[in-house]
Design a protein around this motif. Structure first.
Motif, PDB file in Angstrom:
ATOM      1  N   GLY A  45      43.040  56.170  43.867  1.00 38.54           N
ATOM      2  CA  GLY A  45      42.083  55.194  44.375  1.00 38.54           C
ATOM      3  C   GLY A  45      40.649  55.662  44.363  1.00 38.54           C
ATOM      4  N   GLY A  46      40.433  56.938  44.041  1.00 37.64           N
ATOM      5  CA  GLY A  46      39.084  57.479  44.033  1.00 37.64           C
ATOM      6  C   GLY A  46      38.540  57.759  45.424  1.00 37.64           C
ATOM      7  N   HIS A  47      39.427  57.932  46.412  1.00 38.70           N
ATOM      8  CA  HIS A  47      38.989  58.137  47.791  1.00 38.70           C
ATOM      9  C   HIS A  47      39.186  59.562  48.287  1.00 38.70           C
ATOM     10  CE1 HIS A  47      38.403  53.870  48.082  1.00 38.70           C
ATOM     11  NE2 HIS A  47      39.644  53.670  47.674  1.00 38.70           N
ATOM     12  N   HIS A  48      39.952  60.383  47.553  1.00 39.83           N
ATOM     13  CA  HIS A  48      40.229  61.762  47.943  1.00 39.83           C
ATOM     14  C   HIS A  48      40.014  62.683  46.747  1.00 39.83           C
ATOM     15  CE1 HIS A  48      42.403  59.523  51.032  1.00 39.83           C
ATOM     16  NE2 HIS A  48      42.250  60.592  51.792  1.00 39.83           N
ATOM     17  N   VAL A  49      39.657  63.932  47.051  1.00 38.43           N
ATOM     18  CA  VAL A  49      39.435  64.966  46.034  1.00 38.43           C
ATOM     19  C   VAL A  49      40.308  66.156  46.388  1.00 38.43           C
ATOM     20  CG1 VAL A  49      37.716  66.549  45.051  1.00 38.43           C
ATOM     21  CG2 VAL A  49      37.058  64.214  45.665  1.00 38.43           C
ATOM     22  N   VAL A  50      40.908  66.777  45.379  1.00 32.29           N
ATOM     23  CA  VAL A  50      41.734  67.948  45.641  1.00 32.29           C
ATOM     24  C   VAL A  50      40.846  69.201  45.629  1.00 32.29           C
ATOM     25  CG1 VAL A  50      42.443  68.380  43.229  1.00 32.29           C
ATOM     26  CG2 VAL A  50      43.919  69.105  45.092  1.00 32.29           C
ATOM     27  N   LEU A  51      41.005  70.039  46.666  1.00 29.07           N
ATOM     28  CA  LEU A  51      40.257  71.293  46.786  1.00 29.07           C
ATOM     29  C   LEU A  51      41.221  72.459  46.904  1.00 29.07           C
ATOM     30  CD1 LEU A  51      37.409  70.538  49.384  1.00 29.07           C
ATOM     31  CD2 LEU A  51      37.312  70.454  46.890  1.00 29.07           C
ATOM     32  N   SER A 170      30.847  50.634  37.855  1.00 33.62           N
ATOM     33  CA  SER A 170      31.806  49.555  38.083  1.00 33.62           C
ATOM     34  C   SER A 170      33.158  50.223  38.317  1.00 33.62           C
ATOM     35  CB  SER A 170      31.875  48.652  36.853  1.00 33.62           C
ATOM     36  OG  SER A 170      32.413  49.380  35.762  1.00 33.62           O
ATOM     37  N   HIS A 171      34.109  49.472  38.763  1.00 37.08           N
ATOM     38  CA  HIS A 171      35.433  50.053  39.016  1.00 37.08           C
ATOM     39  C   HIS A 171      36.079  50.546  37.729  1.00 37.08           C
ATOM     40  CE1 HIS A 171      35.448  49.141  43.228  1.00 37.08           C
ATOM     41  NE2 HIS A 171      35.009  47.922  42.966  1.00 37.08           N
ATOM     42  N   GLY A 172      35.493  50.259  36.590  1.00 39.10           N
ATOM     43  CA  GLY A 172      36.038  50.699  35.313  1.00 39.10           C
ATOM     44  C   GLY A 172      36.014  52.199  35.125  1.00 39.10           C
ATOM     45  N   LEU A 173      35.161  52.919  35.872  1.00 36.77           N
ATOM     46  CA  LEU A 173      35.077  54.370  35.724  1.00 36.77           C
ATOM     47  C   LEU A 173      36.411  55.036  36.028  1.00 36.77           C
ATOM     48  CD1 LEU A 173      33.112  56.706  35.117  1.00 36.77           C
ATOM     49  CD2 LEU A 173      32.647  56.827  37.550  1.00 36.77           C
ATOM     50  N   LEU A 174      37.119  54.532  37.020  1.00 39.59           N
ATOM     51  CA  LEU A 174      38.411  55.107  37.387  1.00 39.59           C
ATOM     52  C   LEU A 174      39.586  54.340  36.808  1.00 39.59           C
ATOM     53  CD1 LEU A 174      37.883  56.125  41.104  1.00 39.59           C
ATOM     54  CD2 LEU A 174      37.933  57.593  39.102  1.00 39.59           C
TER      55      LEU A 174
END
Length: 196
Positions: A45-51, A170-174
């Motif tokens: 969803g593009g809301h979290h990043v793995v670290l 735009s939402h197209g990036l993800l």
């Protein structure tokens, strides 16, 4: 591009006032260049990043973006995808270049100039895993909290760049290509593996 002074020996944050001492110590050392690649991997969803979390010499857990050395025959993009998967268990695709960081440190009686190419990435499969011996912990972090979690100023700048790209795009990036439903697709249950 980050200033070289953002990190010092071993990649830890630079301390002010110690530069002259490090320069004197580094005189006469062999200088080598190292190139690595890694990325800012977003969940579906593009809301979290793995670290990844690593312990420093003082035993503090420092959170950073996954990255590693480019192997012979690999492109920076291929390395980024491989290294993120090796260090976190999450496989993905590179969306676009995010930026390059460079810094200096001293290791094994060598002065090292390190250049790291980072990519904005989207997860496609996998589960969090900290089986890599260089990694202490792995976690999904909310994108909104990313800057406050990252230990290094240069990576915080990359996080700001990613957020700007995502906010302005735009939402197209993800957008992901059509793929059949599969048990290999990443599942990110609410709060799973987040830092507390």
């Amino acid at each position: 591009m980050a200033r070289s002074g953002d990190r010092s020996e071993g990649g830890k944050p630079a301390r002010r006032g110690g530069r002259a001492r490090r320069r004197r110590r580094a005189r006469g050392m062999k200088t080598v260049a190292e190139t690595s690649a890694g990325g800012l991997m977003l969940d579906d969803g593009g809301h979290h990043v793995v670290l990844i979390g690593r312990l420093d010499r003082k035993g503090r857990l420092l959170w950073s973006l996954p990255k590693g050395h480019i192997e012979q025959g690999e492109t920076a993009e291929q390395t980024a995808m491989r290294e993120v998967a090796e260090e976190t268990g999450i496989h993905g695709v590179a969306i676009q270049p995010l930026g390059t960081i460079d810094y200096w440190f001293v290791a094994e009686k060598r002065k090292v100039h390190k250049t790291v190419h980072h990519f904005l990435m989207r997860a496609t499969s996998g589960e969090l895993s900290d089986e890599d011996t260089e990694v202490t912990e792995v976690a999904w972090v909310p994108l909104a909290d990313l800057e406050s979690r990252l230990a290094y100023a240069d990576e915080r700048r990359l996080a700001r760049t990613a957020r700007e790209l995502l906010n302005g795009a735009s939402h197209g990036l993800l957008a992901k290509p059509e793929q059949p439903a599969s048990s290999d697709n990443p599942k990110y249950p609410e709060n799973a593996g987040e830092l507390s």
